[in-house]
Motif scaffolding. Structure first.
Motif, PDB file in Angstrom:
ATOM      1  N   TYR B 191       0.951  -1.213   0.120  1.00 55.19           N
ATOM      2  CA  TYR B 191      -0.033  -0.110  -0.124  1.00 55.19           C
ATOM      3  C   TYR B 191       0.930   1.252  -0.002  1.00 55.19           C
ATOM      4  O   TYR B 191       0.297   2.207  -0.636  1.00 55.19           O
ATOM      5  CB  TYR B 191      -1.027   0.009   1.144  1.00 55.19           C
ATOM      6  CG  TYR B 191      -1.925  -1.152   1.238  1.00 55.19           C
ATOM      7  CD1 TYR B 191      -2.503  -1.705   0.016  1.00 55.19           C
ATOM      8  CD2 TYR B 191      -2.438  -1.603   2.430  1.00 55.19           C
ATOM      9  CE1 TYR B 191      -3.185  -2.625   0.030  1.00 55.19           C
ATOM     10  CE2 TYR B 191      -3.174  -2.672   2.627  1.00 55.19           C
ATOM     11  CZ  TYR B 191      -3.841  -3.335   1.505  1.00 55.19           C
ATOM     12  OH  TYR B 191      -4.564  -4.132   1.623  1.00 55.19           O
ATOM     13  N   GLU B 200      -5.410   7.821  -5.089  1.00 59.27           N
ATOM     14  CA  GLU B 200      -6.815   7.700  -5.230  1.00 59.27           C
ATOM     15  C   GLU B 200      -7.347   6.282  -4.978  1.00 59.27           C
ATOM     16  O   GLU B 200      -8.310   5.771  -4.707  1.00 59.27           O
ATOM     17  CB  GLU B 200      -7.464   8.445  -6.472  1.00 59.27           C
ATOM     18  CG  GLU B 200      -7.198   9.935  -6.399  1.00 59.27           C
ATOM     19  CD  GLU B 200      -7.925  10.518  -5.302  1.00 59.27           C
ATOM     20  OE1 GLU B 200      -9.127   9.955  -5.027  1.00 59.27           O
ATOM     21  OE2 GLU B 200      -7.405  11.310  -4.649  1.00 59.27           O
ATOM     22  N   ALA B 201      -6.354   5.363  -5.719  1.00 58.11           N
ATOM     23  CA  ALA B 201      -6.702   3.818  -5.740  1.00 58.11           C
ATOM     24  C   ALA B 201      -6.585   3.275  -4.311  1.00 58.11           C
ATOM     25  O   ALA B 201      -7.351   2.584  -4.020  1.00 58.11           O
ATOM     26  CB  ALA B 201      -5.506   3.265  -6.619  1.00 58.11           C
ATOM     27  N   VAL B 202      -5.905   3.778  -3.611  1.00 61.45           N
ATOM     28  CA  VAL B 202      -5.846   3.344  -2.148  1.00 61.45           C
ATOM     29  C   VAL B 202      -6.987   3.860  -1.413  1.00 61.45           C
ATOM     30  O   VAL B 202      -7.720   2.917  -0.832  1.00 61.45           O
ATOM     31  CB  VAL B 202      -4.501   4.004  -1.508  1.00 61.45           C
ATOM     32  CG1 VAL B 202      -4.561   3.462  -0.015  1.00 61.45           C
ATOM     33  CG2 VAL B 202      -3.376   3.574  -2.272  1.00 61.45           C
ATOM     34  N   LYS B 203      -7.612   5.214  -1.644  1.00 59.72           N
ATOM     35  CA  LYS B 203      -8.622   5.608  -0.956  1.00 59.72           C
ATOM     36  C   LYS B 203     -10.028   4.880  -1.555  1.00 59.72           C
ATOM     37  O   LYS B 203     -10.793   4.518  -0.525  1.00 59.72           O
ATOM     38  CB  LYS B 203      -8.675   7.054  -1.243  1.00 59.72           C
ATOM     39  CG  LYS B 203      -7.849   7.880  -0.656  1.00 59.72           C
ATOM     40  CD  LYS B 203      -8.185   9.524  -0.713  1.00 59.72           C
ATOM     41  CE  LYS B 203      -7.118  10.250  -0.018  1.00 59.72           C
ATOM     42  NZ  LYS B 203      -6.984  11.829  -0.498  1.00 59.72           N
ATOM     43  N   GLU B 204      -9.761   4.537  -2.708  1.00 63.50           N
ATOM     44  CA  GLU B 204     -11.117   4.083  -3.192  1.00 63.50           C
ATOM     45  C   GLU B 204     -11.490   2.686  -2.618  1.00 63.50           C
ATOM     46  O   GLU B 204     -12.720   2.636  -2.515  1.00 63.50           O
ATOM     47  CB  GLU B 204     -11.042   4.267  -4.720  1.00 63.50           C
ATOM     48  CG  GLU B 204     -12.214   3.627  -5.521  1.00 63.50           C
ATOM     49  CD  GLU B 204     -12.378   3.830  -6.876  1.00 63.50           C
ATOM     50  OE1 GLU B 204     -12.148   5.150  -7.428  1.00 63.50           O
ATOM     51  OE2 GLU B 204     -12.901   2.941  -7.639  1.00 63.50           O
ATOM     52  N   VAL B 205     -10.687   1.643  -2.528  1.00 64.42           N
ATOM     53  CA  VAL B 205     -11.069   0.729  -1.787  1.00 64.42           C
ATOM     54  C   VAL B 205     -11.287   0.771  -0.221  1.00 64.42           C
ATOM     55  O   VAL B 205     -11.150  -0.466   0.336  1.00 64.42           O
ATOM     56  CB  VAL B 205      -9.935  -0.563  -2.049  1.00 64.42           C
ATOM     57  CG1 VAL B 205     -10.177  -0.553  -3.706  1.00 64.42           C
ATOM     58  CG2 VAL B 205      -8.584  -0.266  -1.757  1.00 64.42           C
ATOM     59  N   GLY B 206     -11.390   1.878   0.351  1.00 62.37           N
ATOM     60  CA  GLY B 206     -11.718   2.194   1.664  1.00 62.37           C
ATOM     61  C   GLY B 206     -10.579   2.021   2.592  1.00 62.37           C
ATOM     62  O   GLY B 206     -10.753   1.657   3.705  1.00 62.37           O
ATOM     63  N   LEU B 207      -9.334   2.011   1.929  1.00 62.96           N
ATOM     64  CA  LEU B 207      -8.056   2.077   2.971  1.00 62.96           C
ATOM     65  C   LEU B 207      -7.864   3.443   3.421  1.00 62.96           C
ATOM     66  O   LEU B 207      -8.106   4.468   3.033  1.00 62.96           O
ATOM     67  CB  LEU B 207      -6.731   1.493   2.321  1.00 62.96           C
ATOM     68  CG  LEU B 207      -6.869   0.134   1.890  1.00 62.96           C
ATOM     69  CD1 LEU B 207      -5.955  -0.295   0.870  1.00 62.96           C
ATOM     70  CD2 LEU B 207      -6.726  -0.920   2.989  1.00 62.96           C
TER      71      LEU B 207
END
Lengths: 512, 322
Positions: B191, B200-207
């Motif tokens: 991560y 954004e890819a990290v945020k989008e999956v709820g991390l």
């Protein structure tokens, strides 16, 4: 709309009186939005109507400034992305939020990677875990490939597979087909049909009528941050729908005298850019402003970049005053008298750390401001820039101000201004007013109108139908990479434009 | 043919630096017979320790798309604090503990400013460097003290052997393995890389992207604390501004390393290679009585080479823009 009492217990997503404010803008104004269990619900509206904002509120990327939100009977206030994902809500974004250096399998399972006893990621199991989800949507993407090696279309499919890993019961898709090619679009539709059979509730944002009528059960229309109506799809004719999206037509005031349109100066025949657009042919007259409209992914910018030589093209003939041009790169285009004001001005059109003066004279230094092709004629340069600053009403303390310190509107005027100093014959504007305030827009319209008056040919590319309608003399409409319609602006309406932009077919009744 | 040229480009981009390193070793060993002696190899490794450790911390932070320059001042300040403690008779264990705690506290402050208040990490950590320089002078009064006069026990940490290997080498290689495994094999490590690639890819999956970022700054601070400890023990005392040379060398090692193995991307094996490269050049040239001022010159040439390699790699991906 009647009172659907019996439908109430079926409502699984209930947003009431949602408002959201951004600095200077009301993005959503007391919007009610209800989705019933198992339905496919279309959310439509023009650009800036508030669709994406509403979806981001549902997915808890934004929090609302007022109103309440219930998902599956639970109050979503204070929830984060993780909690709504656990409730079974997944959002498939317009932006491809993927990690380019990770494999497809890893991106699909991102956040839910299986680990072994040591706490290390179990790559083998990860791949096995990702496989069935990817297979749902595509059979020809390699799980071991890095995402950066995939096409845009394939990347979009990966985001769909990633949404599935969370086992969603509610699926939001935000313009999923804008980036998809024909084959992948079919695959997506098949997949969505299967989702429906499984009883998954779908919210579908799209600019394409055909898709909406093929997939959806009910429609909600948003306009300028407000809800216009919710209705079953079959009760709403295509032309009717477009009318609701447009609302009352406000003719924009653009100071435009009688255009004096002359001979054909520029023509494009069978142009095939490397991607997206196909078989583009059109003529441009001197003194004419020609609009090109179409939704995101329709291929407008690709056409502009291919004409200008910024991207390579597969084939096509470009003629200027009857003479065929060989354009291999932007230099050739500039030499031939073509200017392109690009869409992303900060990235593509401006040296942000340099002064207004240097930015403005950059493309024409050699041609107009150099003695012996070497020494810059400083006085002439300064005079020309001072005149431009006055003419274009640039809000700047001095010609030496760094470009990055200017407002968005002023920056855009500098970019346009620099091409005006180059005395080109053909000007292509790609979304020149995007993100610019009203005053700035008007100055830009005036610059463009003046260009045309002086006999230049102008191609004006935009998503905003209002300005195209008011500014241009003639408009070409693109859908899915092709020119589908040509209209004379004084004989058309916004309804008609929007109808074709959304892929409406000619045999449907003409809108009024 | 295009395919072949492509593969060759890829190979040079990924392994060019390693080849250059091996070439340097061959040249140096032909030039001086002492170069490949086990004693000299150990020497190079021991000298590389504090640079290597520091550069691992920096790699972690640069990988997530941020920067932390605070180590340049932190090392000296920790040296001053250590000497104060040793002179006051504190036990080695408590000294080690305090060094690491200072490092973590520094990382936490940076995390709060950068992640919490959204300040630029470059400016914040540049300021931190100045602040630590000031604190170092305040605590140590700019006087050099030698540890052996007060406590010989604590010096054993870096002077001892564990098995056949000197302890500093074990610390460096151990930390390398730990960081490498952590980054490439664990979810959190992956991560951190993803943060730098597309947050954004990290945020989008709820991390929790901000928590991850803050945690990485704290982990980096911990490693910089360790750097201060090792560097002070290696020198054997508190030297004024002792961390300053690290500033350029650690950045250099990370950049140089980004040209190796995964061209254009920061990675731990690359960083280790980069750090070793710097000291191998110093060692090889010094053994052969080359004048000291040629050393940075040669190192500079290698940095240019590294940049050239990554540029070739990037050229493949980037499209023509105007």
């Amino acid at each position: 709309m009647g009172t659907a009492r019996n439908g109430d217990e079926d409502v699984v997503i209930k947003a009431s009186l949602i408002s959201k404010y951004f600095p200077g803008v009301i993005a959503l104004d007391n919007v009610d939005f209800e989705v019933r269990k198992g339905e496919t619900h279309a959310l439509v509206g023009e650009n800036g109507a508030g669709k994406s904002t509403l979806m981001k509120i549902l997915y808890r990327e934004y929090s609302e400034d007022a109103g309440s939100l219930y998902i599956d009977g639970k109050n979503a206030k204070g929830m984060g992305i993780r909690q709504v994902r656990n409730l079974g809500l997944s959002l498939i974004h317009q932006d491809l939020n993927l990690v380019p250096v990770f494999t497809v399998a890893h991106n699909v399972c991102m956040g839910l990677e299986p680990v072994n006893k040591l706490g290390f990621i179990d790559w083998k199991e990860l791949k096995q875990k990702a496989a069935p989800y990817l297979k749902e949507i595509s059979s020809d993407i390699d799980l071991d490939a890095k995402v950066e090696e995939l096409s845009n279309s394939q990347q979009q499919l990966v985001t769909v597979a990633r949404a599935l890993v969370a086992h969603p019961r509610f699926l939001i898709l935000d313009e999923p087909t804008a980036r998809l090619d024909q084959k992948s679009t079919e695959a997506l539709f098949d997949f969505l049909d299967r989702c429906k059979e499984k009883g998954i509730t779908i919210i579908y944002i799209s600019h394409r009528l055909e898709e909406i009528y093929r997939l959806c059960d009910r429609i909600t229309v948003l306009r300028d941050g407000e809800k216009v109506l919710t209705a079953p799809v079959q009760e709403l004719a295509q032309t009717e729908l477009v009318k609701h999206m447009v609302g009352r037509e406000l003719k924009q005031q653009i100071p435009k005298g009688e255009a004096s349109i002359g001979e054909v100066v520029f023509s494009v025949r069978n142009l095939n850019p490397m991607a997206k657009a196909k078989d583009i042919s059109f003529d441009l007259h001197s003194g004419e402003i020609l609009g090109i409209v179409g939704s995101i992914g329709a291929g407008k910018s690709e056409v502009a970049r291919a004409i200008f030589g910024a991207d390579r093209k597969q084939s096509g003939v470009i003629r200027m005053q009857g003479e065929e041009l060989k354009i291999r790169d932007p230099r050739d285009a500039i030499d031939a008298g073509i200017a392109l004001v690009p869409e992303e001005r900060r990235k593509q059109g401006l040296v942000t750390t340099e002064s207004i003066r240097k930015n403005m004279t950059l493309p024409s230094l050699g041609k107009n401001f150099c003695a012996g092709g070497f020494w810059i004629k400083q006085r002439k340069e300064k005079e020309a820039v001072a005149k431009s600053i006055k003419d274009f009403r640039l809000a700047t303390p001095s010609p030496e101000q760094e470009a990055r310190l200017l407002s968005g509107g002023t920056q855009q005027k500098v970019v346009i201004g620099k091409w005006l100093l180059s005395d080109s014959k053909i000007y292509i504007f790609d979304e020149p007013t995007k993100g610019i305030d009203v005053g700035g827009k008007h100055d830009i319209y005036k610059m463009i109108v003046d260009l045309a008056k002086n006999g230049a040919g102008v191609i004006f590319i935009s998503n905003e139908l209002d300005e195209v309608l008011a500014l241009c003399d003639r408009t070409l409409i693109m859908f899915n990479g092709r020119l589908v319609k040509e209209v004379i602006n004084k004989d058309t309406t916004k309804n008609e434009l929007l109808f074709y932009v959304m892929g409406g077919k000619d045999n449907g009744s003409k809108s009024g | 043919m295009g395919q072949k040229a492509d593969n060759w480009n890829k190979f040079i981009a990924n392994y060019g630096l390693l080849l250059a390193f091996l070439l340097a070793i061959i040249v140096f060993s032909l030039w001086s017979e002492n170069f490949l002696r086990w004693g000299n190899v150990q020497n190079i490794l021991i000298q590389t320790t504090s640079l290597g450790v520091c550069a691992f911390g920096l790699t972690l932070i640069m990988m997530m798309g941020e920067i932390d320059l605070s180590y340049a001042g932190l090392t000296g300040m920790i040296g001053a604090v250590m000497l104060k403690m040793i002179m006051a008779g504190y036990s080695p264990v408590s000294v080690v503990f305090v060094c690491l705690a200072i490092g973590m506290a520094s990382g936490l402050c940076i995390a709060i400013l950068v992640v919490g208040l959204r300040m630029s990490s470059f400016m914040v950590t540049l300021a931190a460097w100045f602040i630590y320089m000031g604190l170092e002078r305040y605590i140590g009064h700019g006087v050099t003290h030698w540890i052996y006069k007060y406590d010989e026990n604590i010096l054993k940490i870096v002077q001892g052997h564990a098995g056949p290997l000197p302890v500093p080498i074990i610390i460096m290689l151990g930390l390398f393995l730990l960081c490498w495994l952590f980054q490439t094999r664990t979810r959190t490590g992956q991560y951190i890389l993803a943060l730098g690639e597309n947050i954004e890819a990290v945020k989008e999956v709820g991390l929790k992207a901000n928590l991850l970022k803050g945690g990485t700054f704290v982990a980096g601070g911990l490693i910089f604390g360790l750097t201060g400890l090792i560097e002070t023990l290696r020198i054997g005392g508190s030297m004024v501004y002792s961390g300053r040379f690290l500033l350029i060398y650690a950045l250099g090692a990370v950049f140089l390393g980004s040209a190796a193995f995964k061209a254009g991307k920061y990675n731990f094996p690359g960083t280790l290679l980069g750090a070793l490269f710097f000291y191998t050049i110093i060692n090889g040239l010094t053994l052969n009585m080359v004048k000291f001022y040629y050393i940075p010159l040669v190192q500079g040439l290698f940095l240019i080479l590294a940049v050239a390699i990554t540029t070739v790699k990037r050229g493949e991906i980037e499209q023509v823009q105007f």
